[in-house]
Design an enzyme around this catalytic site. Structure first.
Site, PDB file in Angstrom:
ATOM      1  N   CYS A 240      67.559 -10.697  78.355  1.00  0.00           N
ATOM      2  CA  CYS A 240      67.701 -12.033  78.263  1.00  0.00           C
ATOM      3  C   CYS A 240      67.336 -12.755  77.190  1.00  0.00           C
ATOM      4  CB  CYS A 240      66.424 -12.550  79.359  1.00  0.00           C
ATOM      5  SG  CYS A 240      64.706 -12.270  78.593  1.00  0.00           S
TER       6      CYS A 240
ATOM      7  N   ASP B 105      58.293  10.729  63.204  1.00  0.00           N
ATOM      8  CA  ASP B 105      59.236  10.029  63.914  1.00  0.00           C
ATOM      9  C   ASP B 105      58.969  10.223  65.524  1.00  0.00           C
ATOM     10  OD1 ASP B 105      61.443   8.126  64.572  1.00  0.00           O
ATOM     11  OD2 ASP B 105      63.004   9.845  64.505  1.00  0.00           O
ATOM     12  N   GLU B 106      59.196   9.255  66.519  1.00  0.00           N
ATOM     13  CA  GLU B 106      58.851   9.651  67.914  1.00  0.00           C
ATOM     14  C   GLU B 106      57.717  10.180  68.042  1.00  0.00           C
ATOM     15  OE1 GLU B 106      61.190   7.735  69.582  1.00  0.00           O
ATOM     16  OE2 GLU B 106      62.854   7.825  68.538  1.00  0.00           O
TER      17      GLU B 106
HETATM   18 ZN   LIG Z   1      63.921 -10.346  79.534  1.00  0.00          ZN
END
Ligand SMILES: [Zn+2]
Length: 213
Positions: free
Chosen positions: A149, A86-87
């Site tokens: 977004c 992990d990581e």
């Molecule tokens: Zn974006």
């Protein structure tokens, strides 16, 4: 011989869920799974926590410069059917080479999960550079994270006191104890707009655009 695989995504891209699901699939068939993570990842301490509330204790909590090729660690993983990391961006170059050697010399598949870039938009560190150089398979995790977004996130932007920044140390773990620091997955357009618009490259290009207009 077994392979070393690197699976990457931006933050919140489903890496932890993927580890826990893979663990479940192996353990359901009574195959031994060994999970490794770096002690630098203070989030959850010796446990992997997913956002849906499930968790799993790790088998090896690897110190910063600790070798995996010690008696103590070998005894933990030598009977494993798979090793999950992990990581992996928190491991160093030598630790990555050791994982690759384990896969290819003693035939245990190694699947590493992590970030490819840091908050500055640069390769995370020498461990990630090494894994790109050595991994048999490099693939993006399918359920990738989304930008603010709604587009696919590529970058891991750092916010300090609610402001985007590209300055500071490479590693600050968002473990819930440093309330002023958080990370936001962003698409390339938003990363340029919010983090990199003041960069040398962006300023230089803006000048050219003005000049040619
Ligand atoms: Zn974006």
């Amino acid at each position: 011989m077994a392979l070393m695989v690197f699976k990457y995504s931006a933050m919140n891209g489903g890496k932890t869920i993927n580890i826990l699901q893979t663990t479940y699939s192996y353990e359901e068939k009574n195959f031994k799974v060994v999970i490794i993570k770096s002690i630098l990842d203070t989030k959850g301490n010796d446990t992997i926590l997913s956002r849906n509330g499930s968790n799993r204790k790790v088998d090896i909590l690897l110190k910063e410069n600790e070798s995996l090729l010690t008696d103590k660690n070998y005894k933990i993983y030598y009977t494993a059917k798979v090793i999950l990391v992990d990581e992996v961006e928190l491991l160093n170059k030598e630790q990555i080479k050791e994982l690759w050697t384990i896969a290819h010399l003693i035939n245990i598949p190694v699947i590493c999960y992590g970030l490819k870039s840091n908050f500055k938009g640069e390769i995370f560190g020498d461990g990630i550079a090494q894994i790109f150089a050595m991994a048999d398979i490099v693939e993006e995790i399918g359920s990738s994270s989304l930008c603010i977004c709604g587009k696919k996130a590529i970058f891991n932007a750092r916010m300090v006191n609610d402001k985007y920044t590209s300055d500071g140390p490479n590693i600050i773990i968002d473990d819930g104890n440093k309330k002023e620091v958080k990370y936001v997955p962003l698409c390339s357009d938003c990363y340029l707009k919010y983090v990199q618009i003041g960069s040398l490259e962006a300023k230089k290009l803006a000048k050219l655009v003005d000049k040619i207009k």
